[in-house]
Scaffold this motif. Structure first.
Motif, PDB file in Angstrom:
ATOM      1  N   ASN A  91     -33.182 -12.775  21.278  1.00 35.77           N
ATOM      2  CA  ASN A  91     -33.030 -11.361  20.285  1.00 35.77           C
ATOM      3  C   ASN A  91     -34.719 -10.685  20.338  1.00 35.77           C
ATOM      4  O   ASN A  91     -35.682 -11.219  20.475  1.00 35.77           O
ATOM      5  N   HIS A  92     -34.639  -9.061  20.806  1.00 29.58           N
ATOM      6  CA  HIS A  92     -35.655  -8.390  21.569  1.00 29.58           C
ATOM      7  C   HIS A  92     -35.759  -7.447  20.578  1.00 29.58           C
ATOM      8  O   HIS A  92     -35.116  -7.032  20.692  1.00 29.58           O
ATOM      9  N   GLU A  93     -36.838  -7.290  19.827  1.00 24.03           N
ATOM     10  CA  GLU A  93     -36.574  -6.304  18.769  1.00 24.03           C
ATOM     11  C   GLU A  93     -37.999  -5.541  18.755  1.00 24.03           C
ATOM     12  O   GLU A  93     -39.057  -6.183  19.253  1.00 24.03           O
ATOM     13  N   LEU A  94     -38.007  -3.497  18.454  1.00 24.45           N
ATOM     14  CA  LEU A  94     -38.849  -3.455  18.575  1.00 24.45           C
ATOM     15  C   LEU A  94     -39.114  -1.661  17.214  1.00 24.45           C
ATOM     16  O   LEU A  94     -38.312  -1.955  17.169  1.00 24.45           O
ATOM     17  N   THR A  95     -39.903  -2.545  16.267  1.00 23.42           N
ATOM     18  CA  THR A  95     -39.561  -1.334  15.098  1.00 23.42           C
ATOM     19  C   THR A  95     -41.055  -0.584  15.717  1.00 23.42           C
ATOM     20  O   THR A  95     -42.546  -1.527  14.673  1.00 23.42           O
ATOM     21  N   GLY A  96     -41.455   0.264  15.103  1.00 19.71           N
ATOM     22  CA  GLY A  96     -42.255   1.541  14.864  1.00 19.71           C
ATOM     23  C   GLY A  96     -43.186   1.581  13.397  1.00 19.71           C
ATOM     24  O   GLY A  96     -41.964   1.987  12.548  1.00 19.71           O
ATOM     25  N   THR A 133     -46.459  -1.161  16.602  1.00 22.28           N
ATOM     26  CA  THR A 133     -44.778  -1.853  16.617  1.00 22.28           C
ATOM     27  C   THR A 133     -44.581  -3.132  16.006  1.00 22.28           C
ATOM     28  O   THR A 133     -45.875  -4.227  16.717  1.00 22.28           O
ATOM     29  N   ILE A 134     -44.113  -3.617  15.725  1.00 21.96           N
ATOM     30  CA  ILE A 134     -44.003  -5.080  15.408  1.00 21.96           C
ATOM     31  C   ILE A 134     -42.849  -5.184  16.538  1.00 21.96           C
ATOM     32  O   ILE A 134     -41.729  -4.686  16.183  1.00 21.96           O
ATOM     33  N   ILE A 135     -42.966  -6.156  16.930  1.00 20.70           N
ATOM     34  CA  ILE A 135     -42.145  -6.664  17.917  1.00 20.70           C
ATOM     35  C   ILE A 135     -42.032  -8.338  17.695  1.00 20.70           C
ATOM     36  O   ILE A 135     -42.381  -9.035  17.203  1.00 20.70           O
ATOM     37  N   LYS A 136     -40.375  -8.696  17.618  1.00 22.06           N
ATOM     38  CA  LYS A 136     -39.440  -9.781  16.212  1.00 22.06           C
ATOM     39  C   LYS A 136     -38.891 -10.122  17.870  1.00 22.06           C
ATOM     40  O   LYS A 136     -38.188  -9.421  18.419  1.00 22.06           O
ATOM     41  N   HIS A 137     -39.001 -11.655  18.063  1.00 19.15           N
ATOM     42  CA  HIS A 137     -38.371 -12.129  18.945  1.00 19.15           C
ATOM     43  C   HIS A 137     -37.696 -13.188  18.204  1.00 19.15           C
ATOM     44  O   HIS A 137     -38.301 -14.247  17.366  1.00 19.15           O
ATOM     45  N   SER A 138     -36.786 -14.114  18.577  1.00 21.68           N
ATOM     46  CA  SER A 138     -34.975 -14.474  17.812  1.00 21.68           C
ATOM     47  C   SER A 138     -34.770 -15.460  19.062  1.00 21.68           C
ATOM     48  O   SER A 138     -33.934 -14.497  19.587  1.00 21.68           O
ATOM     49  N   VAL A 139     -34.568 -16.478  18.643  1.00 27.39           N
ATOM     50  CA  VAL A 139     -33.668 -17.719  19.905  1.00 27.39           C
ATOM     51  C   VAL A 139     -32.513 -18.040  18.582  1.00 27.39           C
ATOM     52  O   VAL A 139     -32.970 -18.537  17.496  1.00 27.39           O
ATOM     53  N   GLU A 140     -31.654 -18.203  19.167  1.00 26.23           N
ATOM     54  CA  GLU A 140     -30.642 -18.891  18.231  1.00 26.23           C
ATOM     55  C   GLU A 140     -29.262 -19.350  19.086  1.00 26.23           C
ATOM     56  O   GLU A 140     -29.289 -18.871  20.215  1.00 26.23           O
ATOM     57  N   PHE A 141     -29.092 -20.604  18.579  1.00 26.69           N
ATOM     58  CA  PHE A 141     -28.125 -22.001  19.259  1.00 26.69           C
ATOM     59  C   PHE A 141     -27.071 -21.191  18.282  1.00 26.69           C
ATOM     60  O   PHE A 141     -26.965 -22.600  17.516  1.00 26.69           O
ATOM     61  N   ASN A 144     -35.374   1.276  23.820  1.00 31.47           N
ATOM     62  CA  ASN A 144     -37.056   1.349  23.426  1.00 31.47           C
ATOM     63  C   ASN A 144     -36.602   0.717  21.840  1.00 31.47           C
ATOM     64  O   ASN A 144     -38.063   1.256  20.915  1.00 31.47           O
ATOM     65  N   ARG A 145     -35.425   0.233  21.700  1.00 38.74           N
ATOM     66  CA  ARG A 145     -35.452  -0.497  20.424  1.00 38.74           C
ATOM     67  C   ARG A 145     -34.917  -2.230  20.319  1.00 38.74           C
ATOM     68  O   ARG A 145     -36.447  -2.784  19.601  1.00 38.74           O
ATOM     69  N   SER A 146     -34.394  -2.113  21.152  1.00 42.17           N
ATOM     70  CA  SER A 146     -33.668  -3.709  20.856  1.00 42.17           C
ATOM     71  C   SER A 146     -32.987  -4.230  22.493  1.00 42.17           C
ATOM     72  O   SER A 146     -32.293  -3.589  22.799  1.00 42.17           O
ATOM     73  N   PHE A 147     -32.886  -5.048  22.783  1.00 35.17           N
ATOM     74  CA  PHE A 147     -31.960  -5.999  24.131  1.00 35.17           C
ATOM     75  C   PHE A 147     -31.877  -7.627  23.634  1.00 35.17           C
ATOM     76  O   PHE A 147     -32.774  -8.158  22.759  1.00 35.17           O
ATOM     77  N   CYS A 148     -30.548  -8.222  23.688  1.00 34.47           N
ATOM     78  CA  CYS A 148     -30.563  -9.420  23.446  1.00 34.47           C
ATOM     79  C   CYS A 148     -29.669  -9.885  25.184  1.00 34.47           C
ATOM     80  O   CYS A 148     -29.129  -9.217  25.190  1.00 34.47           O
ATOM     81  N   ASP A 149     -29.355 -11.212  25.126  1.00 33.41           N
ATOM     82  CA  ASP A 149     -29.784 -11.985  26.484  1.00 33.41           C
ATOM     83  C   ASP A 149     -29.088 -13.167  26.122  1.00 33.41           C
ATOM     84  O   ASP A 149     -29.763 -13.927  25.219  1.00 33.41           O
ATOM     85  N   GLU A 150     -27.566 -13.130  26.752  1.00 33.13           N
ATOM     86  CA  GLU A 150     -27.111 -14.568  26.558  1.00 33.13           C
ATOM     87  C   GLU A 150     -27.232 -15.547  27.112  1.00 33.13           C
ATOM     88  O   GLU A 150     -27.037 -14.948  28.266  1.00 33.13           O
ATOM     89  N   THR A 151     -27.315 -17.037  27.079  1.00 28.87           N
ATOM     90  CA  THR A 151     -27.217 -17.983  28.408  1.00 28.87           C
ATOM     91  C   THR A 151     -26.518 -18.659  27.564  1.00 28.87           C
ATOM     92  O   THR A 151     -26.273 -19.724  26.686  1.00 28.87           O
TER      93      THR A 151
END
Length: 140
Positions: free
Chosen positions: A86-91, A96-104, A68-75
């Motif tokens: 990165n997928h983050e949820l902030t109530g 809810t703020i939905i935040k997605h980040s992509v880091e290389f 119910n807060r966040s997850f991160c997957d690596e490829t």
């Protein structure tokens, strides 16, 4: 190198989370998803594979999961480096703020312009995915 996008939805973190934790629900917010599966439950250390339009199947691993807060997957991209999604949820009081980040993280730090182009392409559909996720999460 990292790009992020966030948007506010009226859905609760729990309502959004169910669209993360069951990868079959990813079809509702990932337009270019053709196939996906996990080799176990939605937990840290579990691997899976997904196929996106115009791409070969890609393996990924859940490297962080907080319900119910966040997850991160690596490829891992052979010879290039790793992509972290990165997928983050902030109530908040408004929703809810939905935040997605992509880091290389590149194996070769010398060509930042090429890395920027690659990351820009990977990130290009993230805002649309967040808007689609917010829509399906509020329609439950």
């Amino acid at each position: 190198m990292k790009f992020s996008f966030e948007a506010l939805t009226t859905a609760t973190p729990e309502a959004v989370w169910q669209h993360y934790a069951d990868v079959n629900n990813w079809f509702g917010w990932e337009d270019d998803l053709i196939a996906i599966h996990l080799d176990g439950p939605f937990e840290k250390g579990i691997s899976g594979e997904m196929t996106l339009t115009g791409m070969p199947p890609m393996s990924f691993t859940l490297v962080e999961v907080t319900n119910n807060r966040s997850f991160c997957d690596e490829t891992k991209i052979p010879g290039l480096g790793s992509l972290f999604f990165n997928h983050e949820l902030t109530g908040t009081e408004q929703g809810t703020i939905i935040k997605h980040s992509v880091e290389f993280i590149s194996l070769d730090a010398s060509d930042s312009q090429e890395q920027l182009g690659f990351l820009t392409q990977v990130f290009s559909d993230v805002p649309e995915s967040i808007f689609a996720l917010a829509k399906v999460a509020t329609s439950n």
